[in-house]
Design a protein around this motif. Structure first.
Motif, PDB file in Angstrom:
ATOM      1  N   ASN A  83      -7.221  -5.414   6.114  1.00 48.52           N
ATOM      2  CA  ASN A  83      -7.602  -4.196   5.394  1.00 48.52           C
ATOM      3  C   ASN A  83      -9.075  -3.855   5.575  1.00 48.52           C
ATOM      4  N   ARG A 261      -6.519   1.570  10.129  1.00 49.20           N
ATOM      5  CA  ARG A 261      -5.610   0.585   9.526  1.00 49.20           C
ATOM      6  C   ARG A 261      -4.178   1.104   9.545  1.00 49.20           C
ATOM      7  N   SER A 301      -5.017   0.789   4.466  1.00 43.01           N
ATOM      8  CA  SER A 301      -6.219   1.129   3.690  1.00 43.01           C
ATOM      9  C   SER A 301      -6.268   2.645   3.587  1.00 43.01           C
TER      10      SER A 301
END
Length: 485
Positions: A83, A261, A301
């Protein structure tokens, strides 16, 4: 316990470990061997929901399919989902344990190893053969201490190792020779064969190099696998090398921003392989081109990726796309981005706080600690088409927009939202395009009048079978047969 264990390690990431394990699983399963895949530790943002309601790496789900099995959390007991650049969500036996930075996780590895060995022992009790996939390279000096992913595991369970390297990227002899040179004597002895992957051309021209490699290392080259043009296997993490099938017919144009992400980009595979769909990955620094459909993918994220999306100017491009009548789909984190706000009071995906969404649908999302993990099916509201998929998210969304859902699930719940003008479609469901009926309906909604919808599950099966056939044809499997007897 008479279970046989073989580990496939690679000189680099994406050397072909996942594919070779999948191919060997199918090859052995064809011959009636009870075989199970296993990856002690996986770092990937592509994941799958298992039959026991947990989460594992996508590659192990593909390998389970190759072995004619349902994916289970024991097949990948430790999953790391990055993350940040220095931290990840740590998932043990399919369930979220905590977010850890690299140093914290390094200290946790001995505990993680116990979870790994527990899962391994359970697989050994249930199957005749366990095929193990390593992670990255076993020669990463900085990761050798407390290793659980490569030689640390192989030495703990005392199993042989095959080492694979990708010749298509170049430097294959240096990769194999150098990797062996960096291993300890006991680790070197554990490697019983070398495999060269993705070779193009006349293999006879490679013979002098193979002879040199065996002479210098003392290790037999088990075979040279050809580059399989157009091979489709769901990717472990990195974006696919090839765009999909060649399209020479009228097609629907789809753009997908590549988020830092981004998770579960395998959602796009049925579209990439569709003969009338062209998928364009839009990377940082690139403009979103003129297309029929923009899809915002999942994200590990969401607030951070939404900020990067704005920094790239992609939010303005999305608004312009909608003004000109284009269609927009948001999946999971991409769906959350469509709302008015994303709240993360506990700092589950970064710093605690709230971020304004794109404001395209009237709802808000709050990230909560308990992750939602479900396999689901239901009916698509657009056409009453059957839809199958899975949920992997921590967000709970509320607001007026959800009064117009896009899916009625068979468990009685409703999912997602559609805009009043019908241009914007959002859902928490991954695997949105897997079922042909849902894919047809969504492509028709996006503007594709003529459809030639292939059977995506059969495409996945064809890829696995093609890989198994190549392994059977090009690897010297006598050592495998002797090891099995």
């Amino acid at each position: 316990m008479n279970t046989k264990t073989l580990m496939i390690q690679g000189t680099t990431s994406d050397a072909g470990k996942s594919a070779i394990v999948a191919g060997l699983c199918r090859l052995l399963a064809r011959h009636g061997v009870r075989v199970a895949p296993f990856k002690p530790q996986n770092m990937a943002l592509n994941s799958a929901v298992t039959v026991d309601g947990g989460e594992i790496g996508r590659a192990q789900a593909v390998q389970a399919q190759a072995a004619f099995l349902e994916p289970h959390t024991d097949m990948n007991p430790v999953l790391l989902k990055p993350n940040t650049d220095i931290g990840a969500q740590v998932i043990i036996h399919g369930r979220v344990l905590a977010n850890m930075d690299a140093r914290c996780y390094h200290d946790y590895k001995p505990t993680a190893m116990r979870a790994v060995l527990e899962s391994y022992q359970r697989l050994c009790a249930a199957y005749d053969v366990v095929l193990v996939e390593g992670a990255g390279s076993p020669a990463e000096i900085n990761l050798r201490d407390k290793d659980i992913a490569n030689m640390g595991f192989a030495e703990a369970v005392d199993c042989p190792v095959w080492l694979v390297s990708d010749i298509d990227r170049g430097g294959v002899f240096a990769h194999l020779y150098g990797t062996l040179a960096l291993l300890s004597p006991s680790e070197q002895a554990r490697i019983t064969g070398l495999i060269i992957n993705r070779f193009r051309g006349d293999v006879n021209l490679l013979t002098p190099g193979l002879d040199w490699l065996t002479g210098e290392t003392g290790k037999p080259v088990l075979g040279v696998l050809p580059y399989l043009q157009g091979l489709h296997l769901e990717a472990e993490d990195s974006l696919p090398r090839e765009s999909g099938v060649v399209k020479d017919v009228e097609r629907l144009r789809v753009a997908a921003p590549v988020l830092a992400r981004m998770s579960n980009h395998t959602d796009f595979d049925p579209l990439r392989l569709h003969p009338q769909v062209e998928v364009c990955w839009v990377r940082p620094g690139e403009l979103i081109p003129s297309v029929d459909l923009i899809i915002l993918p999942g994200s590990k994220s969401t607030r951070g990726d939404l900020q990067r999306l704005r920094e790239q100017g992609w939010d303005a491009a999305i608004h312009r796309h909608l003004r000109y009548g284009g269609k927009l789909i948001g999946i999971c984190g991409g769906f959350q981005m469509l709302g008015r706000w994303i709240h993360d009071p506990a700092g589950l995906e970064g710093e605690p706080g709230s971020s304004p969404g794109l404001g395209l649908l009237d709802f808000e999302t709050t990230l909560e600690p308990e992750k939602q993990l479900r396999r689901v099916d239901g009916r698509l509201m657009l056409s009453d088409a059957l839809i199958t998929g899975y949920e992997i998210h921590v967000g709970v969304s509320t607001g007026p927009a959800l009064a117009k859902p896009v899916v009625q699930l068979s468990d009685g719940r409703w999912d997602g939202a559609v805009s009043d003008d019908g241009q914007i479609f959002g859902t928490y469901l991954h695997g949105l395009f897997d079922a042909a009926s849902a894919r047809d309906a969504l492509l028709h909604w996006a503007g594709l009048a003529v459809r030639e919808t292939p059977d995506y599950r059969q495409q996945r099966e064809d890829g696995i079978n093609r890989l198994a056939d190549a392994i059977e044809a090009h690897l010297n499997l006598s050592s495998l047969e002797m090891w099995l007897t």
